[in-house]
Scaffold this motif. Structure first.
Motif, PDB file in Angstrom:
ATOM      1  N   VAL A 150       0.860  -1.182   0.000  1.00  0.00           N
ATOM      2  CA  VAL A 150       0.000   0.000   0.000  1.00  0.00           C
ATOM      3  C   VAL A 150       0.891   1.225   0.000  1.00  0.00           C
ATOM      4  N   ARG A 151       0.657   2.098  -0.969  1.00  0.00           N
ATOM      5  CA  ARG A 151       1.512   3.288  -1.095  1.00  0.00           C
ATOM      6  C   ARG A 151       0.702   4.557  -1.022  1.00  0.00           C
ATOM      7  N   ASN A 152       0.988   5.378  -0.026  1.00  0.00           N
ATOM      8  CA  ASN A 152       0.385   6.712   0.107  1.00  0.00           C
ATOM      9  C   ASN A 152      -1.127   6.713  -0.041  1.00  0.00           C
ATOM     10  N   LEU A 153      -1.771   5.722   0.528  1.00  0.00           N
ATOM     11  CA  LEU A 153      -3.211   5.598   0.356  1.00  0.00           C
ATOM     12  C   LEU A 153      -3.958   6.662   1.171  1.00  0.00           C
ATOM     13  N   THR A 154      -4.869   7.374   0.500  1.00  0.00           N
ATOM     14  CA  THR A 154      -5.772   8.289   1.195  1.00  0.00           C
ATOM     15  C   THR A 154      -7.188   7.778   1.015  1.00  0.00           C
ATOM     16  N   MET A 155      -7.918   7.659   2.119  1.00  0.00           N
ATOM     17  CA  MET A 155      -9.287   7.173   2.052  1.00  0.00           C
ATOM     18  C   MET A 155     -10.225   8.308   2.422  1.00  0.00           C
ATOM     19  N   LEU A 211      -1.297   6.264   4.115  1.00  0.00           N
ATOM     20  CA  LEU A 211      -1.066   4.923   4.646  1.00  0.00           C
ATOM     21  C   LEU A 211      -0.009   4.244   3.788  1.00  0.00           C
ATOM     22  N   ASN A 212       0.990   3.705   4.437  1.00  0.00           N
ATOM     23  CA  ASN A 212       2.070   3.002   3.741  1.00  0.00           C
ATOM     24  C   ASN A 212       2.403   1.750   4.521  1.00  0.00           C
ATOM     25  N   PHE A 213       2.179   0.575   3.942  1.00  0.00           N
ATOM     26  CA  PHE A 213       2.622  -0.639   4.614  1.00  0.00           C
ATOM     27  C   PHE A 213       2.741  -1.772   3.607  1.00  0.00           C
ATOM     28  N   THR A 214       3.441  -2.813   4.001  1.00  0.00           N
ATOM     29  CA  THR A 214       3.658  -3.960   3.128  1.00  0.00           C
ATOM     30  C   THR A 214       3.282  -5.223   3.885  1.00  0.00           C
ATOM     31  N   VAL A 215       2.512  -6.075   3.223  1.00  0.00           N
ATOM     32  CA  VAL A 215       2.169  -7.371   3.802  1.00  0.00           C
ATOM     33  C   VAL A 215       2.933  -8.425   3.025  1.00  0.00           C
ATOM     34  N   LYS A 216       3.691  -9.256   3.728  1.00  0.00           N
ATOM     35  CA  LYS A 216       4.466 -10.270   3.016  1.00  0.00           C
ATOM     36  C   LYS A 216       3.654 -11.529   2.836  1.00  0.00           C
ATOM     37  N   ARG A 217       4.075 -12.339   1.870  1.00  0.00           N
ATOM     38  CA  ARG A 217       3.377 -13.591   1.604  1.00  0.00           C
ATOM     39  C   ARG A 217       3.419 -14.480   2.848  1.00  0.00           C
ATOM     40  N   ALA A 248      -8.915   7.715  -2.700  1.00  0.00           N
ATOM     41  CA  ALA A 248      -8.945   9.125  -3.084  1.00  0.00           C
ATOM     42  C   ALA A 248      -7.575   9.501  -3.647  1.00  0.00           C
ATOM     43  N   ALA A 249      -6.532   8.832  -3.158  1.00  0.00           N
ATOM     44  CA  ALA A 249      -5.190   9.009  -3.703  1.00  0.00           C
ATOM     45  C   ALA A 249      -4.369   7.799  -3.307  1.00  0.00           C
ATOM     46  N   GLY A 250      -3.269   7.573  -3.998  1.00  0.00           N
ATOM     47  CA  GLY A 250      -2.401   6.455  -3.650  1.00  0.00           C
ATOM     48  C   GLY A 250      -2.758   5.184  -4.404  1.00  0.00           C
ATOM     49  N   GLU A 251      -1.962   4.138  -4.155  1.00  0.00           N
ATOM     50  CA  GLU A 251      -2.120   2.910  -4.931  1.00  0.00           C
ATOM     51  C   GLU A 251      -1.974   1.673  -4.072  1.00  0.00           C
ATOM     52  N   ILE A 252      -2.587   0.587  -4.556  1.00  0.00           N
ATOM     53  CA  ILE A 252      -2.466  -0.704  -3.890  1.00  0.00           C
ATOM     54  C   ILE A 252      -1.929  -1.712  -4.903  1.00  0.00           C
ATOM     55  N   PHE A 253      -0.878  -2.418  -4.521  1.00  0.00           N
ATOM     56  CA  PHE A 253      -0.290  -3.423  -5.404  1.00  0.00           C
ATOM     57  C   PHE A 253      -0.448  -4.816  -4.811  1.00  0.00           C
ATOM     58  N   TYR A 254      -0.715  -5.805  -5.672  1.00  0.00           N
ATOM     59  CA  TYR A 254      -0.591  -7.202  -5.262  1.00  0.00           C
ATOM     60  C   TYR A 254       0.610  -7.752  -6.017  1.00  0.00           C
ATOM     61  N   ARG A 255       1.671  -8.050  -5.318  1.00  0.00           N
ATOM     62  CA  ARG A 255       2.980  -8.307  -5.925  1.00  0.00           C
ATOM     63  C   ARG A 255       3.289  -7.123  -6.839  1.00  0.00           C
ATOM     64  N   ASP A 256       3.493  -7.379  -8.155  1.00  0.00           N
ATOM     65  CA  ASP A 256       3.753  -6.199  -8.992  1.00  0.00           C
ATOM     66  C   ASP A 256       2.535  -5.815  -9.827  1.00  0.00           C
ATOM     67  N   PHE A 257       1.371  -6.316  -9.423  1.00  0.00           N
ATOM     68  CA  PHE A 257       0.141  -6.007 -10.140  1.00  0.00           C
ATOM     69  C   PHE A 257      -0.511  -4.777  -9.512  1.00  0.00           C
ATOM     70  N   ASN A 258      -0.659  -3.735 -10.320  1.00  0.00           N
ATOM     71  CA  ASN A 258      -1.250  -2.503  -9.788  1.00  0.00           C
ATOM     72  C   ASN A 258      -2.767  -2.633  -9.737  1.00  0.00           C
ATOM     73  N   PHE A 259      -3.282  -2.941  -8.547  1.00  0.00           N
ATOM     74  CA  PHE A 259      -4.698  -3.239  -8.377  1.00  0.00           C
ATOM     75  C   PHE A 259      -5.554  -1.998  -8.591  1.00  0.00           C
ATOM     76  N   THR A 260      -5.035  -0.842  -8.181  1.00  0.00           N
ATOM     77  CA  THR A 260      -5.805   0.399  -8.277  1.00  0.00           C
ATOM     78  C   THR A 260      -6.005   0.849  -9.719  1.00  0.00           C
ATOM     79  N   ARG A 261      -4.976   0.656 -10.531  1.00  0.00           N
ATOM     80  CA  ARG A 261      -5.071   1.130 -11.909  1.00  0.00           C
ATOM     81  C   ARG A 261      -5.492   0.042 -12.896  1.00  0.00           C
ATOM     82  N   ALA A 262      -5.828  -1.146 -12.384  1.00  0.00           N
ATOM     83  CA  ALA A 262      -6.075  -2.273 -13.280  1.00  0.00           C
ATOM     84  C   ALA A 262      -7.392  -2.131 -14.041  1.00  0.00           C
TER      85      ALA A 262
END
Ligand code: ATP
Ligand code: MG
Lengths: 382, 270
Positions: free
Chosen positions: B20-25, B36-42, B70-84
């Motif tokens: 999760v990168r710079n997420l604004t809700m 919000l910035n955090f990483t969840v490992k497998r 509202a801003a920021g992005e969420i990735f699943y591995r290298d898949f950009n979930f927000t822009r998909a």
């Protein structure tokens, strides 16, 4: 008992001002069920110049209290804070002090009350217009998605449960026959009466059959059925989908990768599209029977003359027109019901609103469509 | 099965799974959380913590794509979930299992049908096989024999567990649980914790849990994010055990010690 009741004094307040201290003496019974003094009198005192520096309380005369006193005190305290006046809670009973502390423990979250602010009229008009345009865009998106889903349905590629479809067919078809026949019969009777009064004067009472026949088949049959179905089925769709929204069931479909539109809306709209024309035909027939009932009992016509006259008046095209209307109205009712259900908010009252709006929207759309059909048929000379 | 178990445990703590990168809700103009910035490992069991109403459920809705950031992005591995694209996202969604705060069972279907529907839609299993798997999943959450009950015919806690069975139907890669143990008795919620650990170890799933329950947090979690309503952002992220041991933030300490420390300090004052 009545002695003690009358002895209990009404809650009252006395203000004591000694140089920089304002002393509030609370007396009697402070219960919500009685008229309590307003906090405004005390607050006015706080704003007088020179302002007191400390507010203290004397509760020796207080004989009873409930939330009424707490809310009074909270109002006074918040005015004190605003003015920078110290409040000395020493004089308050421990129970009251604890409740006040509890009420003030969690500060109000800023921004949460933004909605309560009263906007200027221009702003409100603007908001309304924007809301309408967003609503219109939602409607068109929904319509577009539904068209795509219907296309899939026709090609047999849509994903939905046959059981759902069959259940809706059952609910919006056979189960509606009773109420539709009742209303259609009465409408037939009313049309016949209206015509009979005028036509009898010219000895032309046989034309009642034409009037009822054409009236039912061209407009009234489809229209009355549509209105019944809006109230019955359209509202049920909105309530059902709205409730599913509230309980997050629709979210559960979305996040499973199952389109709620295909799964929930499609079977419902298709069932209505299939059932409405059949119901309309049935309503036409029952309405004509209603007219015949009046013809036989009041106008001394025989059943066979009445029917022969009826059959001679309309053509095949009349029937097709009636069926086209039924189908269209069915689609509109299904659309309105499902759209309002999907747009439902997150509470039980929102479900009620959704059902109401669905009925209003579908009746308005049905009547508008009826007008459009009248114009179109006129141009086509049907 | 034993093979996959070791493979899964080997993978734990390896590659980042959710980023999760710079997420604004925000709801409209009301910003709930920013940056919000955090990483969840497998293979992590990741807990979202915070006070009531601070936006935990909302964060989960963002993670599963029910709400747009509202801003920021969420990735699943290298898949950009927000822009998909929607269809790419749909494929991703099939690898998720989600338990909603209210259970959200489909009320017009029996429990077996609830659990079986995803299997029916996304696999080529026969109806008997589907029925068998549905019974198995229900048995895993202690609902053996309730296959033909409707959601309205079972208790709230049982609905929660049935929702869990449905979330596990497709053996997902990522499981999201919103307050799984709310409404369960202490023993059932212990069993649930064990089940969550078991799911991670046997399926190698990454699990994201929203919960308030400290006992549960310390039993299952090895990673977390702490949301704070006041400052409207995260104030800590990482292993909750470490947080308890090393965090100096009074708000985090207060939460993780149930406010015991703060009260203790006050008492010693007065
Ligand atoms: N649909 C909505 N529209 C506007 N605001 C909302 C909406 N849903 C939630 N909120 C606001 O967002 C905030 C966070 O809600 P959320 O459900 O994410 O809280 P939570 O952390 O899950 O709380 P809990 O632990 O009680 O479940 C709430 O304060 C609420 O006011
Ligand atoms: Mg929540």
């Amino acid at each position: 008992m009545s002695m003690t009741q009358s002895q209990l004094r009404q809650g009252s307040i006395a203000l004591d001002r000694s140089d920089s201290t304002l002393r509030l003496r609370l007396n009697g019974h402070w219960h919500l069920s009685r008229d309590l003094p307003a906090a405004s009198s005390v607050i006015a005192e706080l704003f007088k110049q020179p302002a007191p520096r400390v507010v203290s309380f004397d509760t020796s005369g207080l004989s009873g209290w409930d939330s009424g006193l707490i809310s009074f005190l909270l109002e006074v305290e918040s005015a004190c804070r605003e003015r920078g006046i110290k409040d000395d809670r020493e004089g308050l009973p421990a129970g009251i002090r604890r409740l006040i502390e509890l009420a003030e423990a969690v500060p109000e979250k800023e921004g949460t009350r933004a909605a309560a602010r009263r906007a200027s009229i221009l702003e409100r008009v603007g908001d309304r217009v924007l809301a309408y345009s967003v609503g219109m865009a939602d409607f068109l998106t929904f319509l577009g998605d539904l068209s795509i889903a219907m296309f899939k349905f026709v090609r047999g590629k849509a994903r939905y449960r046959t059981f759902d479809f069959m259940e809706t067919v059952q609910q919006s078809g056979p189960e509606a026959v009773g109420i539709v026949s009742l209303i259609a019969f009465l409408v037939g009777v009313i049309l016949a009466f209206m015509g009979a009064v005028q036509l009898q004067q010219f000895g032309a009472s046989i034309y009642v059959a034409d009037l009822v026949g054409i009236g039912m088949v061209r407009d009234m049959g489809a229209m009355m059925t549509a209105i019944i179905m809006s109230g019955r089925t359209g509202a049920a769709f909105a309530a059902k989908l709205g409730t599913m929204k509230v309980t997050q069931e629709i979210d559960a479909f979305t996040t499973m990768g199952i389109s709620p539109l295909e799964f929930l809306v499609l079977p419902r709209v298709m069932a209505l599209i299939l059932m409405m024309p059949l119901l309309c035909l049935f309503a036409d027939l029952v309405g004509i029977l209603g007219g015949a009932f009046v013809g036989i009992t009041m106008l001394d016509l025989s059943f066979s003359t009445y029917m022969r006259e009826t059959i001679s008046t309309f053509t095949f095209v009349n029937f097709i027109g009636g069926l086209a209307k039924g189908t269209t109205y069915g689609a509109l009712i299904g659309l309105a019901g499902c759209l309002r259900g999907f747009q439902c908010g997150n509470s039980s009252s929102a479900v009620g609103d959704a059902a109401t709006q669905a009925v209003v929207m579908s009746i308005v759309m049905v009547v508008a469509a009826c007008g459009a059909f009248a114009v179109a048929f006129n141009i086509l000379r049907i | 099965m034993p093979g996959s178990g070791t493979a899964a445990s080997a993978a734990i703590g390896a590659e980042p799974h959710i980023i999760v990168r710079n997420l604004t809700m925000a709801y409209g103009s009301f910003v709930l959380m920013r940056d919000l910035n955090f990483t969840v490992k497998r293979g992590d069991i990741f807990v979202i913590m915070g006070g009531s109403g601070c936006g935990k459920s909302t964060l989960m809705r963002h993670l599963v794509g029910l709400k747009e950031p509202a801003a920021g992005e969420i990735f699943y591995r290298d898949f950009n979930f927000t822009r998909a694209q929607p269809h790419e996202r749909e494929l991703m969604l099939r690898r998720f299992g989600i338990l909603y705060q209210s259970g959200a069972l489909w009320s017009s279907m029996t429990l077996a049908e609830n659990v079986g529907l995803p299997l029916e839609e996304f696999t080529n299993l026969t109806p008997e096989q589907i029925r068998k798997i549905a019974s198995l999943k229900l048995a895993l959450v202690g609902l053996k024999g309730f296959e033909d009950f409707y959601p309205s015919e079972i208790s709230g806690g049982m609905q929660k567990r049935a929702g869990l069975a449905r979330a596990m139907a497709l053996d997902p890669e990522v499981l999201f649980f919103d307050e799984p143990s709310a409404g369960l008795d202490p023993i059932s919620s212990r069993l649930l914790d064990e089940l969550i650990l078991e799911l991670r170890d046997s399926l190698g799933a990454t699990i994201v849990v929203v919960t308030h329950e400290l006992a549960s947090i310390f039993t299952i979690a090895n990673n977390s994010v702490f949301l704070d309503a006041e400052s409207r952002t995260q104030i800590a992220t990482g292993d909750p055990h470490e947080m308890l041991a090393h965090s100096t933030d009074p708000r985090v300490r207060k939460f993780l010690t149930r406010g015991a420390e703060k009260n203790g300090a006050e008492n010693s004052h007065g």
